[in-house]
Design a protein around this motif. Structure first.
Motif, short mmCIF file in Angstrom:
data_model
loop_
_atom_site.label_atom_id
_atom_site.label_comp_id
_atom_site.label_asym_id
_atom_site.label_seq_id
_atom_site.Cartn_x
_atom_site.Cartn_y
_atom_site.Cartn_z
N PHE A 1 -2.36 -69.94 -6.06
CA PHE A 1 -3.38 -70.58 -6.34
C PHE A 1 -4.76 -69.55 -5.54
O PHE A 1 -5.84 -69.41 -6.26
N VAL B 1 -6.46 -67.53 -8.03
CA VAL B 1 -7.65 -68.33 -8.69
C VAL B 1 -8.78 -68.18 -7.83
O VAL B 1 -9.96 -67.67 -7.99
N TRP C 1 -1.75 -67.59 -13.50
CA TRP C 1 -2.55 -67.48 -12.60
C TRP C 1 -3.76 -66.64 -12.86
O TRP C 1 -4.81 -66.89 -12.43
#
Length: 219
Positions: free
Chosen positions: A126, A129, A158
């Motif tokens: 994550f 991102v 990602w």
């Protein structure tokens, strides 16, 4: 947090130098897309983070019609540039790792790398991102993924998702807010505000880390 100062300087209003960002971009016409793509590519993983990527993406969305740019062309080109930059960062990390960084370097410093690694370690994929929206971190987080041997397929997922969300949200913000007169007339100062807002996640993590270290030392 001193390493964010060069990023802020890169986004300082061109008006201080006698230029206006809008006039500079419009004068370049469609060529601004080439320049913007190169900057997005470099800032996305090619180890030179002191570039005004956010403000350029916003400006492309805001001024695309006056520069003769189609958003159906501009956004895909910028997304491809962002994905390619992230891929280069991953490859550099996987092949050369920490050898690229020095303790006393101004840009390729181990301090900058550690900040990206810490952010990546806490957020996992994550972070690829979220890191897109944070100056300095977006340049080194792909490198940190390569150094840590993060699985290639997961990285690709990602990396692409981060690029789409970064370019899409910042660019569309420019499109939607470009009609607001105050924003249109103060685009240079808005560029600085974008950077200040984007560094908040890392600032929060930095302050929380310092507080935790002090508490542990006091125990």
């Amino acid at each position: 947090m001193a390493f964010f100062i060069p990023v802020l300087l890169a986004h300082l209003p061109l008006g201080l130098l006698g230029f206006k960002l809008e006039d500079v971009l419009i004068s370049t016409g469609p060529w601004v897309l080439v320049v913007s793509a190169i900057i997005v590519f470099i800032e996305s993983g090619v180890l030179f983070p002191v570039l005004p990527g956010d403000s350029l993406i916003f400006a492309v969305g805001m001024l695309h019609d006056r520069m003769g740019l189609s958003l159906w062309l501009a956004f895909p080109v910028l997304i491809i540039a962002a994905v390619a930059g992230g891929e280069v960062g991953y490859q550099l990390g996987a092949r050369y790792g920490r050898n690229l960084f020095k303790d006393d370097a101004k840009i390729l410093s181990t301090k900058n790398l550690h900040a990206a690694e810490e952010f990546f370690a806490k957020r996992g994929g994550f972070a690829l991102v979220v890191g897109r929206f944070v100056p300095i971190v977006r340049t080194f987080v792909s490198l940190a993924a390569g150094i840590s041997s993060y699985p290639r397929r997961r990285f690709n997922l990602w990396n692409i998702l981060g690029a789409v969300l970064w370019i899409g949200s910042i660019g569309m913000a420019g499109v939607l807010l470009g009609g607001v007169e105050f924003i249109h007339n103060n685009i240079e100062m808005l560029a600085v505000i974008i950077v200040l807002v984007s560094v908040l996640p890392v600032t929060f993590e930095y302050l929380r880390g310092r507080s935790k270290a002090k508490n542990e030392a006091a125990e």
